[in-house]
Design an enzyme around this catalytic site. Structure first.
Site, short mmCIF file in Angstrom:
data_model
loop_
_atom_site.label_atom_id
_atom_site.label_comp_id
_atom_site.label_asym_id
_atom_site.label_seq_id
_atom_site.Cartn_x
_atom_site.Cartn_y
_atom_site.Cartn_z
N SER A 143 -2.99 -6.31 1.58
CA SER A 143 -4.11 -5.47 2.01
C SER A 143 -5.42 -6.17 2.30
O SER A 143 -6.34 -5.55 2.83
CB SER A 143 -4.37 -4.39 0.96
OG SER A 143 -3.48 -3.34 1.17
N SER A 147 -4.61 -2.14 3.38
CA SER A 147 -5.42 -1.01 2.99
C SER A 147 -6.93 -1.27 3.05
O SER A 147 -7.70 -0.31 3.03
CB SER A 147 -5.04 -0.57 1.58
OG SER A 147 -5.42 -1.54 0.63
N LYS A 152 -15.16 -2.32 -1.16
CA LYS A 152 -14.01 -1.42 -0.99
C LYS A 152 -14.13 -0.28 -1.99
O LYS A 152 -14.44 -0.52 -3.17
CB LYS A 152 -12.71 -2.21 -1.20
CG LYS A 152 -11.44 -1.42 -0.92
CD LYS A 152 -10.18 -2.29 -1.08
CE LYS A 152 -8.92 -1.58 -0.66
NZ LYS A 152 -7.70 -2.43 -0.76
N1 GLN Z 1 0.91 -2.28 2.84
C1 GLN Z 1 1.26 -2.49 1.48
C2 GLN Z 1 1.54 -1.19 0.79
O1 GLN Z 1 1.44 -0.18 1.42
C3 GLN Z 1 0.20 -3.28 0.76
C4 GLN Z 1 -0.93 -2.47 0.23
C5 GLN Z 1 -1.88 -3.29 -0.57
O2 GLN Z 1 -1.86 -4.52 -0.58
N2 GLN Z 1 -2.74 -2.59 -1.28
O3 GLN Z 1 1.84 -1.12 -0.34
#
Ligand code: GLN
Length: 488
Positions: free
Chosen positions: A177, A153, A76
């Site tokens: 995410s 994400s 990532k």
């Molecule tokens: N969808 C969540 C957010 O927008 C989680 C994002 C994440 O886990 N990095 O914060």
């Protein structure tokens, strides 16, 4: 070759049936063919991959291979990689080349993996569809012509692994995410216990929640990755002095008269989920019962407030973490008339809309007028949720719940910020509590798309979480071979 799991590839590498270079070339060729269409990599590193592979082949030839020698992975693009651009999918860091290696990516180097590239994501990991990426969204390889989201994400990693553009990869999970994108791409995604994997060198979003973890096609593969990436790190003050070492295939925790109590969260019964999710969730519970699991109801009274608490705490921490991008030391700089004007111009140009929204919300909830009513209140809710999970684990060993309400949605779905936030309902509570949770395929919906369910455990019970996930994986039996998913 790209249908191999890590476990299968390691066998063939050890026996000499394939070489790491051949395996790596197979992935590079496929990335050349589909990489642009899927948009799963921000930066491809084919030269680095081939030199990693050559080193792995030399170790195999010498008879002293490393644990994951020659396994081609996607990282990532939130993990700093020395000499390789690390963008966090932001214009702010578009040309940032770190001088150092994150602990997690260093551990993968030490385990012998091959780096194929840096995977796309939501900008600074803020989002749910990977649409906030400065580089555009990655695409879900399932029913590819429909242009569905691969989730977020960590959507670049899930797009790459599900399509066979990497054998496995890394994600980070601040509020879901790893688990949400894995669930809707038919993959296994594990958010380990907070502190099990070091955050050092990982671009910070919300430090008390950020959790690196593995994304793979099977539970055994996820366990192998987690074994490589976990471990104490003196450079991360929240790193736990506990490792994780899996022997695969993982031992069953059910069958042969073994007993296990599995909790179902009663508060989630009232949440609307798709009929497919309901059907598959119940089917997998019936399967686990048939091999001896005892199902018990548990209550996490404040779990439906987890979203509200998360969307106060995460932006608050983000606003503080992202204050460092001021155009002075690294990243984008847009010169203004004076210092303040330079800050303003740099930050206005460097951050996308969602990141700016989070910083504004975060700054607001931390202001002296709001701190007590918002931030402290959210911190209390967080404590209550963590305590409730602790009590629930007196009544059961592990907990099951859906990973999401439904399957992958089209990338062009027109959702408001609050509608996006609501998609995290099933995942954020585990981050607030710091406990491990693994999303594993539960089966396919009527429309042919995969759905996932989560196995949740006590702090540091990551091994049993994976062991139960493996039972579910076997019952679900979905075919997630990349050539099957892509039909090519
Ligand atoms: N969808 C969540 C957010 O927008 C989680 C994002 C994440 O886990 N990095 O914060």
């Amino acid at each position: 070759m790209i249908d191999l799991t890590i476990t299968q590839a390691l066998e063939k590498l050890k026996s000499g049936e394939i070489s790491a270079t051949e395996l790596t070339r197979a992935y590079i060729n496929r990335i050349e063919k589909y990489g642009a269409e899927l948009n799963c990599y921000i930066t491809q590193t084919p030269e680095r991959a081939l030199s990693d592979a050559a080193a792995a082949d030399a170790r195999y030839a010498a008879g002293n291979p490393l644990p994951l020698d020659g396994i081609p992975i996607a990282m990532k693009d939130l993990f700093a990689t020395r000499g390789i651009r690390t963008t966090a999918a932001s214009h702010m860091l578009e040309n940032f080349v770190p001088q150092y290696e994150s602990t997690v990516s260093q551990k993968f180097i030490d385990a012998g993996t091959v780096l194929l590239g840096k995977a796309n994501l939501d900008e600074f990991a803020m989002g749910t569809f990977s649409k906030t990426s400065f580089f555009g969204a990655p695409i879900n390889p399932w029913q590819i012509s429909r242009k569905l989201t691969a989730g977020g994400s960590s959507g670049g990693t899930t797009s790459a692994v599900a399509s066979g553009l990497a054998i496995a990869g890394t994600g980070t999970d601040t509020g879901g995410s790893i688990r949400f994108p894995s669930a809707i791409t038919g993959l296994v995604g594990m958010k380990p216990t907070y502190g099990l994997c070091s955050r050092w060198g990982c671009v910070a979003f919300a430090s008390s929640l950020d959790t690196p973890g593995p994304i793979a096609r099977t539970v055994d593969d996820a366990a192998l990755l987690l074994s490589a990436m976990a471990g104490h790190d003196p450079k991360d003050s929240t790193s736990a002095d506990v490792g994780f070492h899996a022997h695969t295939p993982l031992e069953p925790v059910l069958g042969d008269g073994k007993k296990l109590r599995i909790g179902i969260i009663t508060e989630f019964n009232d949440v609307e989920i798709s009929s497919d999710m309901k059907r598959l969730f119940n089917a997998r519970i019936a399967d686990l019962k048939s091999i001896g699991a005892e199902i018990v109801d548990v209550s996490i009274p404040n779990i439906l407030d987890a979203l509200a608490a998360y969307y106060i705490i995460a932006p608050a921490e983000a606003s503080s973490n992202l204050a460092r991008y001021d155009g002075m030391r690294y990243g984008l700089r847009v010169d203004g008339n004076d210092l303040i004007d330079t800050y303003k111009k740099t930050r206005a140009a460097g951050f996308g809309t969602e990141v700016q929204r989070r910083m504004i919300v975060g700054t607001a909830v931390l202001s002296s007028e709001s701190y007590e009513v918002y931030f402290m209140q959210a911190a209390r809710v967080r404590r209550m949720i963590a305590d409730s999970f602790n009590s629930a684990f007196n009544q059961c060993d592990l907990i099951l719940c859906p990973s999401s309400a439904g399957s992958a949605m089209p990338l062009d779905s027109d959702l408001s910020p609050l509608e996006y936030y609501a998609l995290d309902l099933f995942t954020v509570a585990m981050n607030l509590a710091g406990i491990p949770a693994c999303s594993v395929p539960a089966g396919l919906a009527e429309n042919g798309l995969p759905l996932g369910i989560q196995v949740v455990g006590r702090r540091f019970d990551d091994m049993r979480v994976l062991q139960l996930a493996k039972h579910i994986e076997q019952f679900a039996g979905i075919d997630n071979r990349p050539t099957k998913i892509m039909g090519k």
